[in-house]
Design a protein around this motif. Sequence first.
Motif, short mmCIF file in Angstrom:
data_model
loop_
_atom_site.label_atom_id
_atom_site.label_comp_id
_atom_site.label_asym_id
_atom_site.label_seq_id
_atom_site.Cartn_x
_atom_site.Cartn_y
_atom_site.Cartn_z
N GLN A 11 0.82 -1.21 0.00
CA GLN A 11 0.00 0.00 0.00
C GLN A 11 0.85 1.27 0.00
O GLN A 11 0.39 2.31 -0.44
CB GLN A 11 -0.92 0.03 1.23
CG GLN A 11 -2.07 -0.93 1.16
CD GLN A 11 -2.86 -0.91 2.46
OE1 GLN A 11 -2.53 -1.61 3.39
NE2 GLN A 11 -3.89 -0.07 2.50
N GLU A 14 1.15 2.66 -3.40
CA GLU A 14 -0.13 3.27 -3.79
C GLU A 14 -0.31 4.63 -3.11
O GLU A 14 -0.79 5.57 -3.73
CB GLU A 14 -1.29 2.33 -3.40
CG GLU A 14 -1.28 1.02 -4.14
CD GLU A 14 -2.25 0.01 -3.54
OE1 GLU A 14 -3.13 0.39 -2.74
OE2 GLU A 14 -2.12 -1.18 -3.88
N GLU A 17 1.78 7.25 -4.86
CA GLU A 17 1.12 7.69 -6.09
C GLU A 17 -0.09 8.56 -5.78
O GLU A 17 -0.30 9.60 -6.41
CB GLU A 17 0.71 6.47 -6.93
CG GLU A 17 1.87 5.73 -7.55
CD GLU A 17 2.71 6.62 -8.45
OE1 GLU A 17 2.13 7.36 -9.27
OE2 GLU A 17 3.96 6.57 -8.33
N GLU A 18 -0.88 8.13 -4.84
CA GLU A 18 -2.08 8.87 -4.45
C GLU A 18 -1.74 10.28 -3.96
O GLU A 18 -2.47 11.23 -4.22
CB GLU A 18 -2.76 8.08 -3.32
CG GLU A 18 -4.07 8.56 -2.90
CD GLU A 18 -4.68 7.64 -1.85
OE1 GLU A 18 -5.85 7.89 -1.52
OE2 GLU A 18 -4.02 6.69 -1.36
#
Length: 113
Positions: A11, A14, A17-18
């Motif tokens: 995660q 992620e 990136e988020e």
Amino acid sequence: MNWNRLTDVAQLEEIKEESHQHPVLLFKHSTRCSISATTLRRLERDWNEQEVGNLKPYYLDLIAYRPISNKIAEEFDVWHESPQAILIRNGESVFDASHYDVTFDAIKEQVAS
């Protein structure tokens, strides 16, 4: 307050990136620490989504997921502490606080800057 659970080291990619789309808050909580419990309750009590806009909060139980906590320290170049709040923007830590310095007002101020 709606926490997103951080339970898998994958995660973190992620989240990086988020964080290019909106800021992300990582809250590292020790379920064995009274200071951490107090800080968590205070943060949840004071939380106001309208004041932090699209900030997405993640909660990490660092006792259950210590390897993720270690990876956070490495990936975002922050010293491990508990409780700890880390604000991620554009893939990098732009703010971190620990213990009683973790407050909604401090987080809100950082999100606004």
